[in-house]
Design an enzyme around this catalytic site. Structure first.
Site, PDB file in Angstrom:
ATOM      1  N   THR A  26       1.355  -0.513   6.699  1.00  0.00           N
ATOM      2  CA  THR A  26       1.565  -0.401   8.144  1.00  0.00           C
ATOM      3  C   THR A  26       2.436  -1.546   8.630  1.00  0.00           C
ATOM      4  O   THR A  26       2.172  -2.703   8.337  1.00  0.00           O
ATOM      5  CB  THR A  26       0.191  -0.409   8.849  1.00  0.00           C
ATOM      6  N   GLN A  51       1.746   8.959   4.045  1.00  0.00           N
ATOM      7  CA  GLN A  51       0.285   8.819   4.101  1.00  0.00           C
ATOM      8  C   GLN A  51      -0.212   9.330   5.455  1.00  0.00           C
ATOM      9  O   GLN A  51       0.147   8.793   6.504  1.00  0.00           O
ATOM     10  CB  GLN A  51      -0.148   7.361   3.909  1.00  0.00           C
ATOM     11  N   HIS A 103      -5.199   9.881   3.708  1.00  0.00           N
ATOM     12  CA  HIS A 103      -5.798   8.540   3.780  1.00  0.00           C
ATOM     13  C   HIS A 103      -7.317   8.697   3.831  1.00  0.00           C
ATOM     14  O   HIS A 103      -7.905   8.909   4.892  1.00  0.00           O
ATOM     15  CB  HIS A 103      -5.280   7.814   5.023  1.00  0.00           C
ATOM     16  N   ASN A 155     -10.265   2.761   3.276  1.00  0.00           N
ATOM     17  CA  ASN A 155     -10.194   1.633   4.232  1.00  0.00           C
ATOM     18  C   ASN A 155     -10.923   1.833   5.549  1.00  0.00           C
ATOM     19  O   ASN A 155     -10.554   1.251   6.563  1.00  0.00           O
ATOM     20  CB  ASN A 155      -8.722   1.260   4.489  1.00  0.00           C
ATOM     21  N   TYR A 215     -11.296   4.449   7.603  1.00  0.00           N
ATOM     22  CA  TYR A 215     -10.807   5.357   8.640  1.00  0.00           C
ATOM     23  C   TYR A 215     -11.591   6.677   8.593  1.00  0.00           C
ATOM     24  O   TYR A 215     -12.591   6.777   7.896  1.00  0.00           O
ATOM     25  CB  TYR A 215      -9.289   5.516   8.516  1.00  0.00           C
ATOM     26  N   ARG A 250      -6.080   8.921  -1.197  1.00  0.00           N
ATOM     27  CA  ARG A 250      -6.409   7.517  -1.458  1.00  0.00           C
ATOM     28  C   ARG A 250      -7.883   7.257  -1.121  1.00  0.00           C
ATOM     29  O   ARG A 250      -8.357   7.700  -0.073  1.00  0.00           O
ATOM     30  CB  ARG A 250      -5.522   6.607  -0.602  1.00  0.00           C
ATOM     31  N   ASN A 270     -12.801  -2.595   7.708  1.00  0.00           N
ATOM     32  CA  ASN A 270     -13.178  -1.925   8.947  1.00  0.00           C
ATOM     33  C   ASN A 270     -14.679  -1.660   9.047  1.00  0.00           C
ATOM     34  O   ASN A 270     -15.115  -0.632   9.546  1.00  0.00           O
ATOM     35  CB  ASN A 270     -12.356  -0.640   9.132  1.00  0.00           C
ATOM     36  N   GLY A 305       1.526  -3.484  -3.104  1.00  0.00           N
ATOM     37  CA  GLY A 305       1.668  -3.538  -1.658  1.00  0.00           C
ATOM     38  C   GLY A 305       2.575  -4.672  -1.229  1.00  0.00           C
ATOM     39  O   GLY A 305       3.782  -4.506  -1.055  1.00  0.00           O
TER      40      GLY A 305
HETATM   41  C1  LIG Z   1       0.752  -5.411   6.024  1.00  0.00           C
HETATM   42  C2  LIG Z   1      -0.173  -4.459   5.329  1.00  0.00           C
HETATM   43  C3  LIG Z   1      -0.304  -3.158   5.810  1.00  0.00           C
HETATM   44  C4  LIG Z   1      -1.131  -2.238   5.150  1.00  0.00           C
HETATM   45  N1  LIG Z   1      -1.179  -0.940   5.612  1.00  0.00           N
HETATM   46  C5  LIG Z   1      -1.857   0.009   4.914  1.00  0.00           C
HETATM   47  C6  LIG Z   1      -1.790   1.370   5.291  1.00  0.00           C
HETATM   48  O1  LIG Z   1      -1.100   1.770   6.243  1.00  0.00           O
HETATM   49  N2  LIG Z   1      -2.514   2.260   4.562  1.00  0.00           N
HETATM   50  C7  LIG Z   1      -3.285   1.875   3.495  1.00  0.00           C
HETATM   51  O2  LIG Z   1      -3.924   2.724   2.875  1.00  0.00           O
HETATM   52  N3  LIG Z   1      -3.333   0.592   3.106  1.00  0.00           N
HETATM   53  C8  LIG Z   1      -2.631  -0.349   3.766  1.00  0.00           C
HETATM   54  N4  LIG Z   1      -2.627  -1.652   3.320  1.00  0.00           N
HETATM   55  C9  LIG Z   1      -3.266  -1.986   2.041  1.00  0.00           C
HETATM   56  C10 LIG Z   1      -2.214  -1.947   0.902  1.00  0.00           C
HETATM   57  O3  LIG Z   1      -1.748  -0.619   0.686  1.00  0.00           O
HETATM   58  C11 LIG Z   1      -2.800  -2.453  -0.435  1.00  0.00           C
HETATM   59  O4  LIG Z   1      -3.952  -1.711  -0.729  1.00  0.00           O
HETATM   60  C12 LIG Z   1      -3.141  -3.939  -0.399  1.00  0.00           C
HETATM   61  O5  LIG Z   1      -2.057  -4.701   0.110  1.00  0.00           O
HETATM   62  C13 LIG Z   1      -3.496  -4.456  -1.808  1.00  0.00           C
HETATM   63  O6  LIG Z   1      -2.405  -4.287  -2.697  1.00  0.00           O
HETATM   64  P1  LIG Z   1      -1.484  -5.556  -3.152  1.00  0.00           P
HETATM   65  O7  LIG Z   1      -2.437  -6.568  -3.736  1.00  0.00           O
HETATM   66  O8  LIG Z   1      -0.538  -5.019  -4.161  1.00  0.00           O
HETATM   67  O9  LIG Z   1      -0.811  -6.068  -1.914  1.00  0.00           O
HETATM   68  C14 LIG Z   1      -1.851  -2.628   3.992  1.00  0.00           C
HETATM   69  C15 LIG Z   1      -1.746  -3.935   3.533  1.00  0.00           C
HETATM   70  C16 LIG Z   1      -0.923  -4.844   4.174  1.00  0.00           C
HETATM   71  C17 LIG Z   1      -0.780  -6.245   3.624  1.00  0.00           C
END
Ligand SMILES: Cc1cc2nc3c(=O)[nH]c(=O)nc-3n(C[C@H](O)[C@H](O)[C@H](O)COP(=O)(O)O)c2cc1C
Length: 362
Positions: free
Chosen positions: A27, A100, A176, A179, A181, A228, A236, A318
């Site tokens: 996001t 997503q 989705h 997390n 939701y 996912r 949350n 991510g």
């Molecule tokens: C800025 C930011 C926005 C995120 N937005 C979403 C999202 O829109 N949907 C989602 O399922 N996870 C979201 N996440 C979680 C990431 O998809 C991911 O699960 C998390 O960063 C862990 O992976 P990483 O260690 O490779 O960063 C977000 C994480 C960050 C840092």
């Protein structure tokens, strides 16, 4: 048989991915008026088309699905046209992209809801968490429980958004279910206190997810539908009394519906991987015959080991994809990644978004 590598192509349903590295959904709160994806968003995703697959930021299925400011939708003609710019930019560079699809449920604020109404949720249980409105974090508002009669409409909104996604040129959608939701709120007994067919037993709490997956598959096909999940994340304010039993059942249901992949967040999203050391992710994987995507805190060595051992088919990154548009090339060459600009993650313009250098530019 040779050992598969991160950099080998992968056949995901009807499409071929150039490698097994996936850009996780992220996001960024940069949608334009009408929650329409902008040309800047097309540039951002186009820069990251080297990923085997991009999963977009979470995207609303309807007006009530919104929980944060400036997050995009995929349910109006204008939003479809905006996303078409994004999918064209990624496809022009040989990339693949899923959107997503989310409904935030109780993680919302009245100021974002149609007519200032209460957010919708399985039960009227307020989440002890924050949302992002008017350029600041704010506590979520107490939700209203969806009536039994309203639930089919929300399920239909997921199917409508999935059809819009295909019209916009996406290769598929990711539901989705993670997390904390709406889908996750129905699953877990910390938020779902219903006494009807959608609450109580594990089977009942899984009913909403099952109906959503069935409806999306009915609309666009199983080969274009992924999902996912995050069984142990506390994100949350969500919890469950027995996640192993719950998610074993969820995966068994998915095994009968055959979505093209399950995307599993291992541990606390963006936090410790070992938050629930007793939870057995490998046991879940063994119950599903489709593609298994993993995420959370992976680096190159961990990702290579997961692919080589067969523990995963695809690995999602991510934060590394935010800071490093050419992440695949950098990992291939063993080059260092850019530093993450944490001040410009949510909202704003090009700074901390499209201005990260590639290796060749640096
Ligand atoms: C800025 C930011 C926005 C995120 N937005 C979403 C999202 O829109 N949907 C989602 O399922 N996870 C979201 N996440 C979680 C990431 O998809 C991911 O699960 C998390 O960063 C862990 O992976 P990483 O260690 O490779 O960063 C977000 C994480 C960050 C840092």
């Amino acid at each position: 048989m040779t050992t598969p590598s991160l950099f080998d192509p992968y056949q995901l349903g009807g499409i071929t991915l150039a490698n097994r590295l996936v850009m996780a959904p992220l996001t960024r709160n940069r949608a334009g008026e009408g929650l329409v994806p902008t040309p800047l968003m097309a540039e951002y995703y186009g820069q990251r088309a080297g990923a085997g697959l991009i999963i977009t930021e979470a995207t609303q299925i309807s007006a009530t699905a919104q929980g944060y400011q400036d997050t995009p939708g995929c349910y109006t003609p204008e939003q479809v046209a905006g996303w078409r710019r994004v999918t064209d930019a990624v496809h022009a560079k040989g990339g693949r992209i899923f959107v997503q699809l989310w409904h935030v449920g109780r993680v919302s604020h009245r100021s974002l809801q149609p007519e200032g109404a209460a957010p919708l949720a399985p039960s009227a249980v307020q989440a002890n968490t924050k949302t992002y409105v008017n350029n600041a974090f704010a506590p979520t508002d107490e939700p209203r429980a969806l009536t039994l009669e309203e639930i089919p409409g929300v399920v239909a909104d997921f199917a409508h958004a999935a059809r819009c996604a295909i019209e916009a040129g996406f290769d598929g959608v990711e539901i989705h279910g993670a997390n904390g939701y709406l889908v996750d709120q129905f699953l877990r007994d910390g938020a779902n206190k219903r006494t009807d067919a959608y609450g109580g037993s594990i089977e009942n709490r899984t009913r909403f997810l099952k109906e959503v997956v069935e409806a999306v598959i009915g609309a666009i096909g199983a080969e274009r539908t992924g999902i996912r999940l995050s069984p142990v994340t506390p994100a949350n304010d969500l919890s469950d009394s027995n996640p192993q039993a719950l998610f074993s059942h969820v995966v068994d249901v998915l095994e009968t519906l055959k979505p093209v992949y399950i995307h599993m967040i291992e541990g606390a999203t963006g936090g410790p991987r070992d938050i629930a050391p007793e939870f057995d992710f490998a046991a879940l994987r063994a119950r599903f015959s489709g593609t298994w995507m993993v995420n959370n805190g992976y680096d190159r060595a961990m990702a290579e080991a997961a692919i080589a051992s067969g523990a995963a088919d695809l690995v999602a990154f991510g934060k590394a994809f935010i800071s490093t548009p050419d992440l695949v090339e950098r990992l291939r060459r063993g080059a260092p990644l850019n530093e993450l600009d944490t001040a410009h993650l949510y909202g704003g313009g090009a700074q901390g978004y499209t201005d990260y250098p590639t290796l060749d530019a640096a």
